[in-house]
Structure formats: structure tokens, C-alpha cells
Design a protein around this motif. Structure first.
Motif, PDB file in Angstrom:
ATOM      1  N   ARG A 133      -4.555  10.736 -10.558  1.00 49.03           N
ATOM      2  CA  ARG A 133      -5.735  10.153  -9.952  1.00 49.03           C
ATOM      3  C   ARG A 133      -5.336   9.227  -8.811  1.00 49.03           C
ATOM      4  NH1 ARG A 133      -8.756   7.367 -14.836  1.00 49.03           N
ATOM      5  NH2 ARG A 133      -6.642   6.647 -15.166  1.00 49.03           N
ATOM      6  N   ARG A 134      -6.211   9.084  -7.850  1.00 41.12           N
ATOM      7  CA  ARG A 134      -5.982   8.179  -6.735  1.00 41.12           C
ATOM      8  C   ARG A 134      -6.032   6.749  -7.247  1.00 41.12           C
ATOM      9  NH1 ARG A 134      -6.834   9.113  -1.182  1.00 41.12           N
ATOM     10  NH2 ARG A 134      -7.214   7.244   0.057  1.00 41.12           N
ATOM     11  N   GLU A 164       4.898   9.836  -5.175  1.00 43.27           N
ATOM     12  CA  GLU A 164       4.497  11.207  -4.918  1.00 43.27           C
ATOM     13  C   GLU A 164       3.104  11.562  -5.419  1.00 43.27           C
ATOM     14  OE1 GLU A 164       7.505  11.218  -8.352  1.00 43.27           O
ATOM     15  OE2 GLU A 164       7.342  10.354  -6.371  1.00 43.27           O
ATOM     16  N   HIS A 165       2.644  10.942  -6.503  1.00 47.09           N
ATOM     17  CA  HIS A 165       1.343  11.308  -7.046  1.00 47.09           C
ATOM     18  C   HIS A 165       0.195  10.571  -6.358  1.00 47.09           C
ATOM     19  CE1 HIS A 165       2.786   7.812  -9.137  1.00 47.09           C
ATOM     20  NE2 HIS A 165       1.655   7.638  -9.766  1.00 47.09           N
ATOM     21  N   VAL A 166       0.505   9.623  -5.492  1.00 46.94           N
ATOM     22  CA  VAL A 166      -0.514   8.886  -4.738  1.00 46.94           C
ATOM     23  C   VAL A 166      -0.085   8.771  -3.278  1.00 46.94           C
ATOM     24  CG1 VAL A 166      -1.540   7.570  -6.631  1.00 46.94           C
ATOM     25  CG2 VAL A 166       0.562   6.750  -5.569  1.00 46.94           C
ATOM     26  N   GLU A 194       8.499  13.054  -1.634  1.00 45.98           N
ATOM     27  CA  GLU A 194       8.277  13.531  -0.280  1.00 45.98           C
ATOM     28  C   GLU A 194       8.069  12.340   0.645  1.00 45.98           C
ATOM     29  OE1 GLU A 194       4.305  15.368   0.342  1.00 45.98           O
ATOM     30  OE2 GLU A 194       4.076  15.031  -1.822  1.00 45.98           O
ATOM     31  N   PRO A 195       8.307  12.530   1.950  1.00 50.45           N
ATOM     32  CA  PRO A 195       8.074  11.441   2.900  1.00 50.45           C
ATOM     33  C   PRO A 195       6.598  11.065   2.963  1.00 50.45           C
ATOM     34  CG  PRO A 195       9.440  13.178   3.868  1.00 50.45           C
ATOM     35  CD  PRO A 195       8.900  13.728   2.586  1.00 50.45           C
ATOM     36  N   LEU A 196       6.330   9.841   3.386  1.00 52.61           N
ATOM     37  CA  LEU A 196       4.943   9.410   3.545  1.00 52.61           C
ATOM     38  C   LEU A 196       4.308  10.046   4.776  1.00 52.61           C
ATOM     39  CD1 LEU A 196       5.128   5.588   2.716  1.00 52.61           C
ATOM     40  CD2 LEU A 196       4.606   7.500   1.196  1.00 52.61           C
ATOM     41  N   GLY A 197       5.115  10.320   5.799  1.00 50.61           N
ATOM     42  CA  GLY A 197       4.578  10.928   7.011  1.00 50.61           C
ATOM     43  C   GLY A 197       3.865   9.953   7.913  1.00 50.61           C
ATOM     44  N   ALA A 257       0.406   6.150   1.951  1.00 51.55           N
ATOM     45  CA  ALA A 257       0.596   6.279   3.395  1.00 51.55           C
ATOM     46  C   ALA A 257      -0.485   5.508   4.154  1.00 51.55           C
ATOM     47  CB  ALA A 257       0.577   7.750   3.794  1.00 51.55           C
ATOM     48  N   GLU A 258      -1.726   5.638   3.704  1.00 51.08           N
ATOM     49  CA  GLU A 258      -2.834   4.929   4.355  1.00 51.08           C
ATOM     50  C   GLU A 258      -2.660   3.419   4.239  1.00 51.08           C
ATOM     51  OE1 GLU A 258      -7.682   4.454   3.763  1.00 51.08           O
ATOM     52  OE2 GLU A 258      -6.626   6.162   2.885  1.00 51.08           O
ATOM     53  N   ALA A 259      -2.308   2.953   3.036  1.00 52.67           N
ATOM     54  CA  ALA A 259      -2.126   1.514   2.844  1.00 52.67           C
ATOM     55  C   ALA A 259      -0.941   0.992   3.642  1.00 52.67           C
ATOM     56  CB  ALA A 259      -1.937   1.220   1.355  1.00 52.67           C
TER      57      ALA A 259
END
Length: 268
Positions: free
Chosen positions: A21-22, A47-49, A75-78, A54-56
Motif C-alpha cells: 500500500r502507498r 521498492e514497495h513505495v 530500483e532507482p528512484l528516478g 521519489a515524489e517526497a
């Protein structure tokens, strides 16, 4: 910004049986005046959020230009300015490594450290210990679970049973700690739940190819299976260290770590 991600064959984090969940990130509080050096924020197991993190992170970096962020995950945040460092797997010995050289390999040292009290690496168990470390891709969690079985099975029997059925052997008899750390299967299930259908399809296809595939073959078999284009999901799997890319004179070849291949084969 810095971002570190774990490699393949570290294992996929465990899953609690529910879809991820987010989650809301905790509020950021700047370091008090006079604190030496730039502030550092550590974000672990993202990875699960990853989208929320990334947004935060982008918002925090805009609000606090001197902030440094160290994020760990599959994985990278991008986000702009990100630098990725891949945590390498523990080193494993190749076949026929001499006994006196085995302790120089990280996976062997960890396994023997976790083995029951009194266990010693010797000529009678060296080949089996080396085979266990290779079979488990040097994954720390898998090595820990395997070492816990040494008291009941010994090295030779443990190696044989891992070859016969990896996930049936690697379970833990402890009650504490997260459920995802009690079995290798639970750990793999977490990561599988985070993958998209095209990513799962690519893993299934590669699981049936011993020795790996060149890119042209991956593209061909993936297109036949309805995954076209294949490069986006393949790239994401490489980013997550679920697929290993070896760049050679004839171009890239792609193969799966043994633990990932075993799980993907069972879900083909």
C-alpha cells in the motif's frame, strides 16, 4: 542525491500476504543550526513505495537544497541528480577451489560464521559448502536460512536437498522477526508481487534458457509471448538485479540468478 540499491541475488524482501500500500513519508525536520556537514536523510527499503518516496524526495530537495538523501531499494528512484550504486553480491567460489582459498570468499565466511557452534571447514565438507554458496547466489538471507539447517542435515545432505528443492529447505524455525525473513519463498513472493505482468513474463521466459540469451533472442521469444517491446521491462529487471546482463564481444547476454530462476520456473 545518492541512491543505493541491493543486488541479485540479495533476496527479494518478504511479503506479508497483502498487496503493498502507498504510505505517507514522515515529516522532515531540518538539522539544528550549527550541525556540522550537510544534512543526510536515510530512506531504507523503498521498492514497495518507490513512487511516493521519489515524489517526497523531490519536494525535500527543493525545500532544503543542501540536503543529501541515501535511499536503498530494489530500483532507482528516478529523480534528477540521482547517482546509483549497486551493492554487489557476496563472492562465491568457483568449482574445485582449493580448501585454503575458500575463506577468502565472502559467502563462505558468512556461511561458516552462521553454522552451528563447533563447525569447521575441512576437506570433508569443503566441496559441499562451496556448492551451497554457489547455489544460493551468495544471498545473505538464503545463507542464513541454510546455515540453520546444518545442525540437522550437515553440509553434504544440505547441498543435495538444495539441488532437489530450494524452497522446501530454506525455512526458519524462529518466531521473531518479519515473516518475509522466515522463508526464502516468502522473500521471493514479496518481490514477485511488485512486478508488472510483462516483467513476470520476461522472467518466466529467461528461466527456461540455461546459459542466458542474447538480446535478439530475448526480443524474439518475448514478442512471441506478447511482450513487445521487451526493452522497458527487461531494463527494469536489470535495474532491480533480477536479471544479470553480461556485455561481451557479441553483445549483451541476459541470465537469471539461480534463486530467481528457480522461483520463476515454478511460476511459469
Amino acid at each position: 542525491m545518492a541512491s543505493a540499491r541491493t543486488s541479485g541475488t540479495s533476496t527479494w524482501p518478504g511479503w506479508n500476504g497483502r498487496p503493498p500500500r502507498r504510505r505517507r513519508c514522515p515529516p522532515w525536520s531540518p538539522a539544528p543550526p550549527g550541525t556540522p556537514g550537510p544534512p543526510l536523510l536515510l530512506l531504507d527499503t523503498c521498492e514497495h513505495v518507490v513512487e511516493a518516496v521519489a515524489e517526497a524526495t523531490e519536494g525535500l530537495l527543493r525545500a532544503e537544497p543542501g540536503l543529501r538523501v541515501l535511499a536503498t531499494g530494489r530500483e532507482p528512484l528516478g529523480v534528477p541528480g540521482e547517482r546509483v550504486w549497486t551493492v554487489p553480491p557476496l563472492t562465491t567460489p568457483p568449482p574445485r577451489t582449493p580448501l585454503d582459498e575458500l575463506p577468502s570468499y565472502d559467502a563462505v565466511r558468512l556461511f561458516t560464521d552462521l553454522a552451528p557452534t563447533g563447525f569447521r571447514l575441512d576437506s570433508g565438507n569443503a566441496a559441499a559448502v562451496a556448492a551451497i554458496c554457489r547455489r544460493l547466489d551468495g544471498l545473505p538471507l538464503a545463507l542464513e536460512l541454510a546455515a540453520a539447517r546444518m545442525r540437522a542435515l550437515g553440509a553434504a545432505e544440505l547441498a543435495a536437498r538444495l539441488d532437489a528443492g530450494l524452497f522446501a529447505v530454506l525455512t526458519a524455525d524462529r518466531r521473531g522477526g518479519p515473516a518475509r525473513h522466515r522463508t526464502l519463498r516468502a522473500s521471493m513472493e514479496w518481490g514477485w508481487a511488485l512486478l508488472s505482468p510483462p516483467e513476470r513474463a520476461v522472467l518466466r521466459l529467461l528461466a527456461g534458457r540455461d546459459g542466458g540469451c542474447p538480446l535478439t533472442e530475448v526480443e524474439k521469444i518475448a514478442a512471441e509471448d506478447g511482450v513487445d517491446p521487451v526493452l522497458p521491462p527487461l531494463s527494469r529487471l536489470v535495474d532491480r538485479s533480477l536479471v544479470v546482463m553480461a556485455d561481451g564481444a557479441d553483445g549483451p547476454r541476459y541470465h537469471l540468478p539461480e534463486t530467481v530462476r528457480a522461483y520463476a520456473s515454478a511460476h511459469g
